[in-house]
Write an enzyme that holds these catalytic residues in place. Structure first.
Site, mmCIF file in Angstrom:
data_model
loop_
_atom_site.group_PDB
_atom_site.id
_atom_site.type_symbol
_atom_site.label_atom_id
_atom_site.label_comp_id
_atom_site.label_asym_id
_atom_site.label_seq_id
_atom_site.Cartn_x
_atom_site.Cartn_y
_atom_site.Cartn_z
ATOM 1 N N LYS A 84 -0.107 0.914 -8.793
ATOM 2 C CA LYS A 84 0.920 0.010 -8.258
ATOM 3 C C LYS A 84 0.666 -0.236 -6.776
ATOM 4 O O LYS A 84 0.811 0.658 -5.945
ATOM 5 C CB LYS A 84 2.326 0.594 -8.409
ATOM 6 C CG LYS A 84 3.375 -0.501 -8.160
ATOM 7 C CD LYS A 84 4.762 0.017 -7.871
ATOM 8 C CE LYS A 84 4.994 0.317 -6.434
ATOM 9 N NZ LYS A 84 4.887 -0.841 -5.517
ATOM 10 N N GLY A 119 1.907 7.089 1.180
ATOM 11 C CA GLY A 119 3.030 6.342 1.748
ATOM 12 C C GLY A 119 3.837 7.236 2.662
ATOM 13 O O GLY A 119 3.320 8.206 3.236
ATOM 14 N N SER A 120 5.112 6.918 2.774
ATOM 15 C CA SER A 120 5.958 7.634 3.728
ATOM 16 C C SER A 120 6.335 9.025 3.208
ATOM 17 O O SER A 120 6.389 9.248 1.987
ATOM 18 C CB SER A 120 7.235 6.828 3.971
ATOM 19 O OG SER A 120 7.933 6.663 2.756
ATOM 20 N N THR A 121 6.622 9.924 4.131
ATOM 21 C CA THR A 121 7.041 11.281 3.763
ATOM 22 C C THR A 121 8.345 11.231 2.957
ATOM 23 O O THR A 121 8.520 11.956 1.979
ATOM 24 C CB THR A 121 7.194 12.128 5.033
ATOM 25 O OG1 THR A 121 5.886 12.248 5.613
ATOM 26 C CG2 THR A 121 7.743 13.508 4.753
ATOM 27 N N GLU A 122 9.223 10.314 3.362
ATOM 28 C CA GLU A 122 10.517 10.172 2.678
ATOM 29 C C GLU A 122 10.318 9.857 1.187
ATOM 30 O O GLU A 122 10.883 10.517 0.309
ATOM 31 C CB GLU A 122 11.218 9.005 3.369
ATOM 32 C CG GLU A 122 12.632 8.761 3.059
ATOM 33 C CD GLU A 122 13.033 7.396 3.635
ATOM 34 O OE1 GLU A 122 12.259 6.792 4.406
ATOM 35 O OE2 GLU A 122 14.133 6.950 3.265
ATOM 36 N N GLY A 153 7.502 10.239 -0.466
ATOM 37 C CA GLY A 153 6.716 11.332 -1.043
ATOM 38 C C GLY A 153 7.631 12.408 -1.621
ATOM 39 O O GLY A 153 7.380 12.955 -2.698
ATOM 40 N N GLU A 160 -0.289 11.798 0.134
ATOM 41 C CA GLU A 160 -0.840 11.609 1.483
ATOM 42 C C GLU A 160 0.222 10.843 2.256
ATOM 43 O O GLU A 160 0.515 9.694 1.936
ATOM 44 C CB GLU A 160 -2.171 10.856 1.376
ATOM 45 C CG GLU A 160 -3.014 10.984 2.621
ATOM 46 C CD GLU A 160 -2.882 9.764 3.498
ATOM 47 O OE1 GLU A 160 -2.022 9.804 4.412
ATOM 48 O OE2 GLU A 160 -3.613 8.792 3.272
ATOM 49 N N CYS A 167 -1.266 6.070 9.037
ATOM 50 C CA CYS A 167 -0.620 7.379 8.998
ATOM 51 C C CYS A 167 -1.264 8.367 9.973
ATOM 52 O O CYS A 167 -0.595 9.255 10.482
ATOM 53 C CB CYS A 167 -0.631 7.911 7.579
ATOM 54 S SG CYS A 167 -2.227 7.685 6.778
ATOM 55 N N GLU A 227 7.719 8.763 13.124
ATOM 56 C CA GLU A 227 6.605 7.835 12.935
ATOM 57 C C GLU A 227 7.104 6.406 13.204
ATOM 58 O O GLU A 227 8.021 5.937 12.546
ATOM 59 C CB GLU A 227 6.126 7.973 11.485
ATOM 60 C CG GLU A 227 4.725 7.546 11.304
ATOM 61 C CD GLU A 227 4.217 7.791 9.889
ATOM 62 O OE1 GLU A 227 5.021 7.871 8.948
ATOM 63 O OE2 GLU A 227 2.985 7.867 9.743
HETATM 64 P P1 ADP Z 1 6.213 2.530 3.891
HETATM 65 O O1 ADP Z 1 7.365 3.327 4.393
HETATM 66 O O2 ADP Z 1 4.957 2.763 4.637
HETATM 67 O O3 ADP Z 1 6.555 1.108 3.571
HETATM 68 P P2 ADP Z 1 6.628 3.547 1.298
HETATM 69 O O4 ADP Z 1 6.501 5.011 1.188
HETATM 70 O O5 ADP Z 1 7.996 2.947 1.289
HETATM 71 O O6 ADP Z 1 5.780 3.122 2.533
HETATM 72 O O7 ADP Z 1 5.801 2.813 0.162
HETATM 73 C C1 ADP Z 1 4.525 3.205 -0.281
HETATM 74 C C2 ADP Z 1 4.428 2.865 -1.753
HETATM 75 O O8 ADP Z 1 5.440 3.598 -2.439
HETATM 76 C C3 ADP Z 1 4.652 1.425 -2.108
HETATM 77 O O9 ADP Z 1 3.799 1.067 -3.182
HETATM 78 C C4 ADP Z 1 6.098 1.398 -2.566
HETATM 79 O O10 ADP Z 1 6.389 0.348 -3.467
HETATM 80 C C5 ADP Z 1 6.211 2.733 -3.254
HETATM 81 N N1 ADP Z 1 7.579 3.259 -3.338
HETATM 82 C C6 ADP Z 1 8.619 3.040 -2.506
HETATM 83 N N2 ADP Z 1 9.718 3.688 -2.944
HETATM 84 C C7 ADP Z 1 9.369 4.350 -4.073
HETATM 85 C C8 ADP Z 1 10.050 5.210 -4.990
HETATM 86 N N3 ADP Z 1 11.335 5.516 -4.830
HETATM 87 N N4 ADP Z 1 9.341 5.713 -6.024
HETATM 88 C C9 ADP Z 1 8.049 5.419 -6.192
HETATM 89 N N5 ADP Z 1 7.356 4.616 -5.380
HETATM 90 C C10 ADP Z 1 7.999 4.078 -4.335
#
Ligand code: ADP
Length: 499
Positions: free
Chosen positions: A197, A250-253, A255, A272, A306, A403
């Site tokens: 995705k 993606g983001s720690t949140e 993750g 990561e 990151c 960040e």
């Molecule tokens: P950023 O904060 O850098 O935008 P995110 O962590 O929000 O990065 O997004 C990174 C990826 O994780 C994207 O593909 C996003 O669609 C996906 N994503 C965002 N929220 C969720 C979630 N609750 N569950 C699974 N994947 C998610």
């Protein structure tokens, strides 16, 4: 829908006809080797962050599409031709994919720049780097060994290293081509199948690479691509009971949400995540390198990386001189048209990201930090923020702890080596770090002392598929690249035979 001429205008004539043709074609999800619309019929707009114009409509996949992809991927894994394909053939697939990525590198780079806003020079590097990653893992496909163990004479024991199965791979918007390669290449090398995705902000290069994958005749269902939003499609992947592994960048949140969602079936998770990397500069640093590279450290991809070196620690008695040099150098770097080959800093990826960075610029000033350069977001079309260098920052300020994901650095003084390490490590993150000094012993002492998954000595942002990448602390779980991805995408079976 965007009128195509606006894309041509935005591209200043460098857009290839292949990119324009792709943008005009209807976009679908890749499931089981077929391009299909989202079951809901919904689509969403994807834009060019340099001018905010719509580039294309993309299907909004959600749980129903993920369910379908998992069913087909499972079949491909358990029963389909993929399950009978040997390592040499897998290597051949990966090599063909690498060749195609290389042949289409220019087109992919332009598409990436249009959708993400990254400087075209960087996008070109990422596209050719993705080809290198596929080639690197093509080599691994034939070298995934088990062990024979020194068992009792009446027994024979050996291990098999087997694929994990159906892998959900969720990638971010900041380096889509590279992240796709980091995920798909090792997964396939080890014999897994993938449901990928891409991020909702940057779905286009994954869809174009999906078309290229069709050209190598991968068996249907081995790679499936679902565009859609994180809270729906992403969450469905993270929670799916028949996905064996999820790999997330993606983001720690988010993750943490992925980790929680994975507990339903205890799927394997690699993460990561974010960072707030220290870049430690001693007065004996080679400034000719340290200045441009440190700038690159926090401005590459407009700081939306990151591992960006956003906390620049400088020894106190050298602080003012360093800031003067860095500011002078950075003042010649402006955010601009990312398709212009001389641009270093393109726009931020989205309005949301722009507002977030703008918010941090305000927070920094309220906290008492002084912008030695920049400090304001631009007005007008496109999400541009010029490089910003804050001084008078303390490591406990919000701008030094959180960040920002924009071209913003905080310069923080340190007293001595010990203080540099203490402050550098005083963060919840641990993705990367750097040290600049000509004292070789000090460089290696600091490399050991900094708690980070990657440490650069007299360089920054070097990443190569030969070497692991990942985080200490809240910067992640597991390591990607090198042989470490082979560990992520295989599981070990111990076989005992009575002789
Ligand atoms: P950023 O904060 O850098 O935008 P995110 O962590 O929000 O990065 O997004 C990174 C990826 O994780 C994207 O593909 C996003 O669609 C996906 N994503 C965002 N929220 C969720 C979630 N609750 N569950 C699974 N994947 C998610």
């Amino acid at each position: 829908m965007a009128a195509v001429p606006s894309i041509e205008r935005a591209a200043h004539g460098v857009t290839s006809s292949a990119v324009l043709d792709f943008l005009k074609r209807p976009k679908n999800l890749l499931i089981g080797g077929k391009w299909v619309p989202a079951k809901s019929g919904k689509q969403f707009e994807t834009i060019n962050p340099a001018n905010e114009e719509v580039l294309a409509l993309v299907p909004e996949g959600d749980k129903a599409d993920v369910d379908e992809a998992v069913k087909i991927a499972r079949q491909a894994y358990e029963e389909g031709p993929w399950s009978r394909i040997g390592p040499h053939q897998r290597a051949r697939y990966l090599l063909k994919i690498a060749d195609l990525l290389e042949q289409h590198a220019d087109e992919l780079a332009i598409l990436e720049t249009l959708n993400n806003g990254m400087a075209i020079s960087l996008a070109r590097g990422m596209a050719s780097g993705a080809a290198d990653t596929f080639r690197y893992y093509a080599g691994w496909a034939t070298k995934i060994y088990g062990e024979t163990n020194p068992s009792d004479p009446s027994m024979f024991n050996y291990t098999l290293r087997e694929p994990v199965g159906v892998c959900g791979q969720i990638i971010p918007w900041n380096g889509p081509i590279a992240m796709l390669a980091w995920k798909i290449a090792p997964a396939l090398a080890c014999g897994n199948v993938s449901i990928l995705k891409p991020a909702e902000q940057t779905p286009l290069t994954a869809l174009r690479i999906g078309e290229l994958l069709q050209e190598v005749d991968l068996p249907p269902g081995v790679v499936n691509i679902i565009t859609g939003f994180g809270e729906t499609a992403g969450a469905a992947i993270a929670a799916h009971p028949d996905i064996d592994k999820v790999a997330f960048t993606g983001s720690t949140e988010v993750g943490k949400l992925i980790l929680q969602a994975s507990t339903g079936n205890l799927k394997r998770v690699s993460l990561e995540l974010g960072g707030k990397s220290p870049n430690v500069i001693f007065p004996d640093a080679d400034l000719e390198n340290a200045i441009p590279t440190s700038l690159f450290g926090f401005c590459m991809l407009s700081g939306q990386v990151c591992c960006a070196g956003t906390r620049v620690f400088v020894q106190s008695d050298f602080h003012d001189r360093f800031v003067e040099h860095l500011t002078r150098y950075a003042s010649n770097v402006k955010a601009g048209d990312p398709l212009d080959a001389s641009t270093t800093v393109g726009p931020l990826v989205s309005r949301e990201q722009f507002n977030r960075v703008k918010g941090y610029l305000d927070i920094g000033k309220k906290e008492g930090a002084k912008p030695a350069l920049g400090g304001e977001a631009r007005t007008g079309k496109g999400f541009f923020v010029d490089p910003t260098i804050f001084t008078d920052v303390r490591n406990n300020m919000q701008i030094a702890r959180e960040e920002i994901f924009g071209p913003v650095a905080s310069v923080i003084p340190f007293k001595d080596e010990n203080d540099a390490v203490l402050q550098g490590n005083d963060t919840t993150y641990g993705l990367a770090a750097a040290v600049w000094t000509q004292d070789i012993s000090r460089a290696h002492r600091i490399a050991r002392a900094l708690k980070a998954g990657t440490v650069w000595i007299n360089c920054y942002n070097n990443i190569d598929p030969i070497s692991p990448f990942g985080g200490y602390k809240q910067s992640g779980i597991g390591r990607e690249l090198g042989k470490h991805s082979i560990e992520l995408y295989t599981q070990i079976k111990s076989v005992y035979a009575k002789l």
